[in-house]
Design an enzyme around this catalytic site. Sequence first.
Site, PDB file in Angstrom:
ATOM      1  N   THR A 136       0.854  -1.181   0.000  1.00 46.78           N
ATOM      2  CA  THR A 136       0.000   0.000   0.000  1.00 46.78           C
ATOM      3  C   THR A 136       0.892   1.233   0.000  1.00 46.78           C
ATOM      4  O   THR A 136       1.883   1.293   0.723  1.00 46.78           O
ATOM      5  CB  THR A 136      -1.034   0.004   1.148  1.00 46.78           C
ATOM      6  OG1 THR A 136      -1.844   1.175   1.020  1.00 46.78           O
ATOM      7  CG2 THR A 136      -0.415  -0.028   2.523  1.00 46.78           C
ATOM      8  N   GLU A 137       0.518   2.204  -0.866  1.00 46.52           N
ATOM      9  CA  GLU A 137       1.419   3.326  -1.158  1.00 46.52           C
ATOM     10  C   GLU A 137       1.758   4.158   0.076  1.00 46.52           C
ATOM     11  O   GLU A 137       2.795   4.807   0.120  1.00 46.52           O
ATOM     12  CB  GLU A 137       0.783   4.235  -2.211  1.00 46.52           C
ATOM     13  CG  GLU A 137      -0.490   4.943  -1.684  1.00 46.52           C
ATOM     14  CD  GLU A 137      -1.179   5.787  -2.733  1.00 46.52           C
ATOM     15  OE1 GLU A 137      -1.072   5.450  -3.916  1.00 46.52           O
ATOM     16  OE2 GLU A 137      -1.809   6.777  -2.356  1.00 46.52           O
ATOM     17  N   ASN A 138       0.878   4.138   1.069  1.00 49.88           N
ATOM     18  CA  ASN A 138       1.137   4.962   2.248  1.00 49.88           C
ATOM     19  C   ASN A 138       2.137   4.319   3.207  1.00 49.88           C
ATOM     20  O   ASN A 138       2.367   4.853   4.283  1.00 49.88           O
ATOM     21  CB  ASN A 138      -0.171   5.322   2.964  1.00 49.88           C
ATOM     22  CG  ASN A 138      -1.053   4.130   3.225  1.00 49.88           C
ATOM     23  OD1 ASN A 138      -1.248   3.282   2.368  1.00 49.88           O
ATOM     24  ND2 ASN A 138      -1.563   4.040   4.427  1.00 49.88           N
ATOM     25  N   SER A 166       8.413   4.039  -0.110  1.00 51.52           N
ATOM     26  CA  SER A 166       7.242   3.397  -0.687  1.00 51.52           C
ATOM     27  C   SER A 166       7.115   3.712  -2.179  1.00 51.52           C
ATOM     28  O   SER A 166       6.878   2.827  -3.000  1.00 51.52           O
ATOM     29  CB  SER A 166       5.984   3.863   0.047  1.00 51.52           C
ATOM     30  OG  SER A 166       4.867   3.148  -0.422  1.00 51.52           O
TER      31      SER A 166
END
Lengths: 225, 224
Positions: free
Chosen positions: B51-53, B93
């Site tokens: 997940t990008e976060n 990320s």
Amino acid sequence: MIDKIVPTVAAALDGLHDGATVMIGGFGPAGQPVQLIEGLLTAGVGELTVVSNNAGNGDAGLAALIGAGRVRRIVCSFPRQADSWHFDEKYRAGAIELELVPQGTLAERIRAGAFGIGGFFTPTGYGTQLAEGKETRVIDGRGMVLEQPLRADFALVSAQRADPWGNLVYRKTARNFGPMMAAAAATTIVQVRETVALGELDPEAVVTPGIFVDRVVRIDKEETR
Amino acid sequence: MSDIPGSLGREELAARIARDIPPRSYVNLGIGAPTLVANYIEPERDVILHTENGMLGMGPQAVGDEIDGELVNAGKIPVTERPGASYFHQADSFGMMRGGHLDFCVLGAYQVSVQGDLANWSTGAPDAIPAVGGAMDLAIGAKNVFVMMDLFAKEGASKLVAECSYPLTGVRCISRVYTDVAVFAVGPEGASVLDVFGLTVEQLRERTGLELADRTAAGSGAPA
């Protein structure tokens, strides 16, 4: 002995002035230093340039700061959300200037600013509206866009735990922009849930070394869930 | 979703995409319908979700006591962590994406061109508040970037197009388009049909107005 822990939010925010550029951590509410932002509201400073991934959620924190008209310009990747009504209203009224930056480019521009890099070429955004007016180059057959570093006068960051030297540990996905922003500002102010004595943080587990941190304030009452 | 007999619903389409993701892949699923793909990847396949976060090893959506405001996905929805999960900051990320370390990314789209251009961040409406988030990073950020969408917009226009009319998210970045009525390969050689659900290749050509090579099992070419 170095002790960066200050007793109050007001003391932590000392010197934060009108017109300052302020990086504010958080991905939506996760990792947003809400109590420090509320301290800014109380202190009455305005005409701020804010660098933050989002432009506030609901009525708290960054949303309240924008709603109160204290933010003149925001550098941001994703301002429009279901609950960003304060930003939406200011934007439509022409009362806030927006610089839209892809999220990874935003993170990398902050890292570049933090670590003395004068800019970088990235494939993100190549051939899109967000690359218009920017220098481009083809490197190893791939189109790239030149992006500039970002720095700030102040960074407001939220972390889980700190020691008196300002070494920081974060919690889960609340880490997000904290480590880069802490390193990219002239003065970095951190709110934490817990402070520990020197030597109690595992040196192998420190995420932000204290060299990047100027002031730490412990927030006693804050919901984590 | 369409009312064409034999077309796939959202869940069936998610299952179809999941079938094409090999074991031990690192995968990012975009906000919205693509997140459904996770429900069809069996845990024993060891597919690791990004997940990008700032997390690898993301688990299913959190329920009840699991809900933690500091453990969220890119859509800011509370999720869980699987054993072996790791957390990292945003620069790492997005470096994982930009650096080509992720194997697959599945995204929604407004339009995809036969060359593989993607438009999914803005309709270009003059009064809209712009927001891009991680869309442009994701578009160029995996070895294979797939699109999951309905083939036809509500008014019937094909979303697979010769040239995107909406603002681009990325150039020549998509390799496959999974839709309710067909799976397409897109790229420098144009678009070809790999699989059909309810329409024939000839019907797809008529309704999209595109030249489409037939690479279905029943067609002239070999399947991908």
